[in-house]
Scaffold this motif. Structure first.
Motif, PDB file in Angstrom:
ATOM      1  N   TYR A 342     -54.052  10.989  56.251  1.00  0.00           N
ATOM      2  CA  TYR A 342     -53.570  11.183  54.876  1.00  0.00           C
ATOM      3  C   TYR A 342     -52.584  12.340  54.863  1.00  0.00           C
ATOM      4  CZ  TYR A 342     -57.372  14.464  55.504  1.00  0.00           C
ATOM      5  OH  TYR A 342     -58.187  15.420  56.031  1.00  0.00           O
ATOM      6  N   GLU A 343     -51.768  12.370  53.798  1.00  0.00           N
ATOM      7  CA  GLU A 343     -50.795  13.469  53.659  1.00  0.00           C
ATOM      8  C   GLU A 343     -51.349  14.536  52.733  1.00  0.00           C
ATOM      9  OE1 GLU A 343     -46.597  12.222  53.014  1.00  0.00           O
ATOM     10  OE2 GLU A 343     -47.465  10.212  53.175  1.00  0.00           O
ATOM     11  N   LYS A 344     -50.864  15.751  52.907  1.00  0.00           N
ATOM     12  CA  LYS A 344     -51.307  16.883  52.087  1.00  0.00           C
ATOM     13  C   LYS A 344     -50.088  17.576  51.476  1.00  0.00           C
ATOM     14  CE  LYS A 344     -53.591  18.942  55.617  1.00  0.00           C
ATOM     15  NZ  LYS A 344     -54.603  19.721  56.365  1.00  0.00           N
TER      16      LYS A 344
END
Ligand code: AMP
Ligand code: GLY
Length: 424
Positions: A342-344
């Motif tokens: 996932y991206e943050k």
């Protein structure tokens, strides 16, 4: 009092909020904390595994009580380090945190003291485990012995899957040294309930029940996660179940640990399965649950600092735990792709909607301030949106309504948290 909390998730945010309600708490620190915890506590940039630095900080700042939220530092012996420095600390010592740190230990303890659990065998040799599986009935459950972020349990439907699982855990070391030993366990079916308790070494006081939703997707599909949402109380935790567990599980566990020379002080979290044959212990944790804590603490009436102190001092018999006669539901807002990739770093909008609203909480699990002072996503699980209500259905409606107050890119949540309520 000056209080230090160790950890950085939604659980520690809920603990920090509850501690902030105490008349005894003058100043709260949290190491390392997160952007939400910063509202109640001064966040200190020391990692949870940096025991010597944490103890030095506690001495330097004359901390009166340190509360350990996470499993890794407990299993690693942070309490022993603090005690050796003469510091007051809430949590089990290393020789007691093994209750969570080694599944093989906990299974042997339950067997020795007749605490109801699934049938099992422990293995430290993969060849013997593979041989055992040849004649075992399927499905079967494989568990890496040590801590594995809640991911070290495999439910195998066929002999091929089970053999592949043994190889993954014990030979390929997918969970590292957690797989040096393994438990192979009978597969059970039933509803799961989480029961948290305070323990002072001798006395145990049970908190209200909760239920977690461990799978990533709706309908309990997809991978296991740290937990995607919770509700409390569990309508399936009946008086009959409670009486059974008080008779055969709770005090029996505390007494067993004492008899083994591993006196337990802190939180025991009982992961129970309500099977046709009665309640069985699935697992023990030596800490608060995450996100169980986010629904249990908002319902707790006591001053939590009183309860922590009673555990440390061995006076828990003088405390009566009290919970509101209401319900709470927590829906986790995660980053799309969790628990894999996932991206943050996305800006979180709408947090101000929770200000001054009784019965609504937004606990931060993975957030931080960016260089401009904005609060941005910083983890797989980002926020735990919790609401109370007069009953479970009302709490669930309130919690889902509140999830709409928050926006961030790649926001993901389950839409069926608390669906089981309708079957009660
Ligand atoms: P644990 O970390 O031991 O609680 O296991 C994680 C999850 O695996 C549990 O919450 C259950 O959903 C499942 N599980 C563990 N042990 C068993 C078992 N003996 N039978 C069926 N499911 C299990
Ligand atoms: N929510 C499950 C756990 O804290 O282990």
């Amino acid at each position: 009092m000056k209080i230090l909390i160790v950890g950085s998730g939604g659980r520690e945010h809920a603990i920090a909020w509850k501690v902030s309600q105490s008349e005894k708490a003058d100043k709260i620190y949290c190491a390392p904390g997160n952007a939400g915890i910063a509202e109640y506590a001064e966040c200190v940039d020391i990692g949870a595994m940096e025991f010597d630095k944490l103890a030095a900080f506690a001495k330097e700042h004359a901390i009166d009580l340190t509360i350990i939220g996470m499993d890794d530092p407990l299993v690693g012996g942070i309490v022993d380090v603090f005690e050796a420095e003469g510091l007051r600390v809430f949590g089990p010592r290393k020789n007691a945190a093994i209750l969570e740190g080694s599944k093989a230990f906990s299974k042997d303890l339950m067997k020795k003291y007749n605490i109801p659990t699934a049938g099992y065998e422990n293995f430290d040799d993969p060849e013997k485990a593979l041989l055992y599986l040849k004649t075992a009935e399927m499905p079967i459950v494989l568990k890496a012995d040590g801590l594995a972020l809640g991911k070290g349990v495999l439910i195998c439907n066929t002999h091929e899957e089970a053999e592949a699982g043994v190889k993954e855990i014990m030979m390929d070391k997918k969970f590292g040294s957690a797989g040096n030993q393994m438990v192979i366990e009978e597969f059970m079916t039933g509803r799961e309930v989480s029961v948290l308790s305070f323990v002072d070494g001798n006395t145990i006081k049970i908190m209200t029940s909760a239920q977690d939703h461990k799978r990533a997707g709706d309908g309990d599909q997809g991978l296991n996660t740290g937990g995607m949402g919770t509700f409390s109380p569990s309508p399936f935790y009946t008086q009959e179940v409670d009486e059974f567990c008080r008779k055969y599980v709770y005090q029996a566990t505390v007494d067993a640990m004492k008899a083994e020379g591993r006196t337990f002080k802190g939180i025991i979290f009982f992961g129970l399965m309500l099977t046709e044959k009665g309640p069985r212990v699935l697992e023990y944790n030596a800490r608060f649950g995450d996100p169980e804590t986010q629904v249990v603490l908002p319902r707790m009436k006591n001053d939590i600092v009183d309860v922590f102190e009673a555990c440390v001092d061995g006076t828990l018999d003088q405390i009566e735990l009290e919970f509101e006669d209401n319900a709470a539901v927590c829906v986790v807002l995660a980053s799309d792709g969790y628990p894999v990739k996932y991206e943050k770093g996305f800006k979180i909008k709408g947090l101000e909607n929770f200000k001054e609203k009784d019965g609504y909480y937004v606990f931060h699990a993975g957030s931080k301030f960016d260089a401009d002072g904005n609060i941005v996503t910083n983890g797989g699980r980002v926020l735990g949106v919790t609401a109370t209500g007069k009953d479970l259905k009302a709490a669930r409606a309130n919690a889902y309504q509140a999830t709409e107050w928050i926006e961030f890119d790649n926001k993901y949540m389950r839409h069926d948290i608390g669906k089981a309520i309708d079957e009660a």
